[in-house]
Motif scaffolding. Structure first.
Motif, mmCIF file in Angstrom:
data_model
loop_
_atom_site.group_PDB
_atom_site.id
_atom_site.type_symbol
_atom_site.label_atom_id
_atom_site.label_comp_id
_atom_site.label_asym_id
_atom_site.label_seq_id
_atom_site.Cartn_x
_atom_site.Cartn_y
_atom_site.Cartn_z
ATOM 1 N N PRO A 29 11.090 58.685 74.060
ATOM 2 C CA PRO A 29 11.069 57.602 75.021
ATOM 3 C C PRO A 29 9.820 57.576 76.117
ATOM 4 O O PRO A 29 9.551 56.914 76.543
ATOM 5 C CB PRO A 29 12.375 57.623 75.848
ATOM 6 N N THR A 30 9.654 58.963 76.338
ATOM 7 C CA THR A 30 8.638 59.110 77.496
ATOM 8 C C THR A 30 7.179 59.401 77.039
ATOM 9 O O THR A 30 6.158 59.427 77.795
ATOM 10 C CB THR A 30 8.921 60.267 78.547
ATOM 11 N N ASN A 31 7.136 60.033 75.876
ATOM 12 C CA ASN A 31 5.835 60.553 75.398
ATOM 13 C C ASN A 31 5.619 60.243 73.826
ATOM 14 O O ASN A 31 5.762 61.244 72.885
ATOM 15 C CB ASN A 31 5.587 62.065 75.706
ATOM 16 N N PRO A 32 5.571 58.954 73.279
ATOM 17 C CA PRO A 32 5.701 58.682 71.933
ATOM 18 C C PRO A 32 4.278 59.123 71.192
ATOM 19 O O PRO A 32 3.268 59.192 71.961
ATOM 20 C CB PRO A 32 5.844 57.328 72.095
ATOM 21 N N LEU A 33 4.435 59.493 70.063
ATOM 22 C CA LEU A 33 3.264 60.051 69.416
ATOM 23 C C LEU A 33 2.099 58.782 69.375
ATOM 24 O O LEU A 33 2.814 57.580 68.919
ATOM 25 C CB LEU A 33 3.678 60.381 67.749
ATOM 26 N N THR A 34 0.942 58.789 69.462
ATOM 27 C CA THR A 34 0.088 57.729 69.406
ATOM 28 C C THR A 34 -0.947 57.777 68.105
ATOM 29 O O THR A 34 -0.688 59.013 67.556
ATOM 30 C CB THR A 34 -0.924 57.645 70.684
ATOM 31 N N ARG A 35 -1.513 56.738 67.912
ATOM 32 C CA ARG A 35 -2.473 56.790 66.680
ATOM 33 C C ARG A 35 -3.377 58.005 66.909
ATOM 34 O O ARG A 35 -3.667 58.697 65.820
ATOM 35 C CB ARG A 35 -3.310 55.428 66.793
ATOM 36 N N GLU A 36 -3.834 58.510 67.935
ATOM 37 C CA GLU A 36 -4.757 59.381 68.017
ATOM 38 C C GLU A 36 -4.253 60.884 67.927
ATOM 39 O O GLU A 36 -4.868 61.612 67.389
ATOM 40 C CB GLU A 36 -5.526 59.336 69.731
ATOM 41 N N ASP A 37 -3.054 61.068 68.498
ATOM 42 C CA ASP A 37 -2.268 62.256 68.143
ATOM 43 C C ASP A 37 -2.026 62.440 66.753
ATOM 44 O O ASP A 37 -2.382 63.546 66.171
ATOM 45 C CB ASP A 37 -0.823 62.137 68.791
ATOM 46 N N LEU A 38 -1.607 61.489 66.035
ATOM 47 C CA LEU A 38 -1.484 61.608 64.591
ATOM 48 C C LEU A 38 -2.859 61.961 63.752
ATOM 49 O O LEU A 38 -2.736 62.823 62.944
ATOM 50 C CB LEU A 38 -0.836 60.182 63.860
ATOM 51 N N ALA A 39 -3.862 61.014 64.033
ATOM 52 C CA ALA A 39 -5.291 61.553 63.483
ATOM 53 C C ALA A 39 -5.679 62.896 63.815
ATOM 54 O O ALA A 39 -6.049 63.475 62.779
ATOM 55 C CB ALA A 39 -6.138 60.408 64.123
ATOM 56 N N ALA A 40 -5.409 63.466 65.045
ATOM 57 C CA ALA A 40 -5.788 64.840 65.426
ATOM 58 C C ALA A 40 -4.842 65.579 64.518
ATOM 59 O O ALA A 40 -5.421 66.764 64.077
ATOM 60 C CB ALA A 40 -5.264 65.084 66.838
ATOM 61 N N ASN A 41 -3.784 65.265 64.349
ATOM 62 C CA ASN A 41 -2.845 66.353 63.573
ATOM 63 C C ASN A 41 -2.935 66.288 62.007
ATOM 64 O O ASN A 41 -3.006 67.481 61.343
ATOM 65 C CB ASN A 41 -1.366 65.902 63.658
ATOM 66 N N ILE A 42 -3.491 65.224 61.642
ATOM 67 C CA ILE A 42 -3.777 65.005 60.206
ATOM 68 C C ILE A 42 -5.292 65.970 60.126
ATOM 69 O O ILE A 42 -5.291 66.654 59.164
ATOM 70 C CB ILE A 42 -4.134 63.448 59.736
ATOM 71 N N LYS A 43 -5.995 65.766 60.890
ATOM 72 C CA LYS A 43 -7.522 66.700 60.846
ATOM 73 C C LYS A 43 -7.154 68.063 60.883
ATOM 74 O O LYS A 43 -7.725 69.087 60.253
ATOM 75 C CB LYS A 43 -8.319 66.046 61.741
ATOM 76 N N ARG A 44 -6.049 68.353 61.648
ATOM 77 C CA ARG A 44 -5.945 69.974 62.192
ATOM 78 C C ARG A 44 -5.244 70.343 60.965
ATOM 79 O O ARG A 44 -5.420 71.635 60.545
ATOM 80 C CB ARG A 44 -4.895 69.951 63.335
ATOM 81 N N ARG A 45 -4.024 69.745 60.484
ATOM 82 C CA ARG A 45 -3.132 70.249 59.303
ATOM 83 C C ARG A 45 -2.887 69.079 58.315
ATOM 84 O O ARG A 45 -1.947 68.587 58.249
ATOM 85 C CB ARG A 45 -1.890 70.570 59.901
ATOM 86 N N PRO A 46 -3.860 68.841 57.553
ATOM 87 C CA PRO A 46 -3.722 67.747 56.567
ATOM 88 C C PRO A 46 -2.589 68.064 55.487
ATOM 89 O O PRO A 46 -1.790 67.060 55.155
ATOM 90 C CB PRO A 46 -4.918 67.570 55.659
ATOM 91 N N ALA A 47 -2.060 69.282 55.252
ATOM 92 C CA ALA A 47 -1.012 69.469 54.295
ATOM 93 C C ALA A 47 0.230 69.147 54.545
ATOM 94 O O ALA A 47 1.191 68.663 54.138
ATOM 95 C CB ALA A 47 -1.425 70.943 53.781
ATOM 96 N N THR A 48 0.262 69.143 55.962
ATOM 97 C CA THR A 48 1.601 68.963 56.754
ATOM 98 C C THR A 48 1.769 67.217 57.120
ATOM 99 O O THR A 48 2.553 66.584 57.019
ATOM 100 C CB THR A 48 1.736 69.563 57.905
ATOM 101 N N TRP A 49 0.490 66.764 57.510
ATOM 102 C CA TRP A 49 0.670 65.566 58.178
ATOM 103 C C TRP A 49 -0.092 64.364 57.407
ATOM 104 O O TRP A 49 0.296 63.093 57.620
ATOM 105 C CB TRP A 49 -0.268 65.519 59.628
ATOM 106 N N GLN A 50 -0.918 64.690 56.427
ATOM 107 C CA GLN A 50 -1.270 63.628 55.591
ATOM 108 C C GLN A 50 -0.405 62.616 55.068
ATOM 109 O O GLN A 50 -0.648 61.249 54.786
ATOM 110 C CB GLN A 50 -2.171 64.227 54.421
ATOM 111 N N ARG A 51 0.957 62.768 55.030
ATOM 112 C CA ARG A 51 1.833 62.161 54.400
ATOM 113 C C ARG A 51 2.135 60.766 55.294
ATOM 114 O O ARG A 51 2.701 59.787 54.792
ATOM 115 C CB ARG A 51 2.925 62.494 53.619
ATOM 116 N N PHE A 52 2.058 60.876 56.485
ATOM 117 C CA PHE A 52 2.081 60.171 57.659
ATOM 118 C C PHE A 52 1.053 59.251 57.728
ATOM 119 O O PHE A 52 1.069 58.288 58.739
ATOM 120 C CB PHE A 52 2.857 60.690 58.657
#
Length: 65
Positions: A29-52
């Motif tokens: 509700p107060t700090n939702p995941l943004t497009r930039e956050d997800l892109a950074a997570n995918i870059k940092r740990r693709p094995a975990t985040w790439q499926r999203f």
């Protein structure tokens, strides 16, 4: 020693928990995941985040939050 069914159930539960966590991050509700956050997570740990990665064009941008 675990049976094959127990291994399957354990893997299924880990995947489900990760999916639930992702949805909680997206719907926070107060700090939702943004497009930039997800892109950074995918870059940092693709094995975990790439499926999203399919959510990148659906998430709000940080500028719009």
């Amino acid at each position: 020693m675990l049976t094959q069914l127990q291994h399957f159930e354990s893997a299924r539960r880990r995947i489900a928990d990760a999916n639930i966590t992702f949805l909680e991050l997206v719907n926070h509700p107060t700090n939702p995941l943004t497009r930039e956050d997800l892109a950074a997570n995918i870059k940092r740990r693709p094995a975990t985040w790439q499926r999203f990665a399919g959510f990148l064009d659906k998430l709000p941008s940080r500028a719009g939050v």
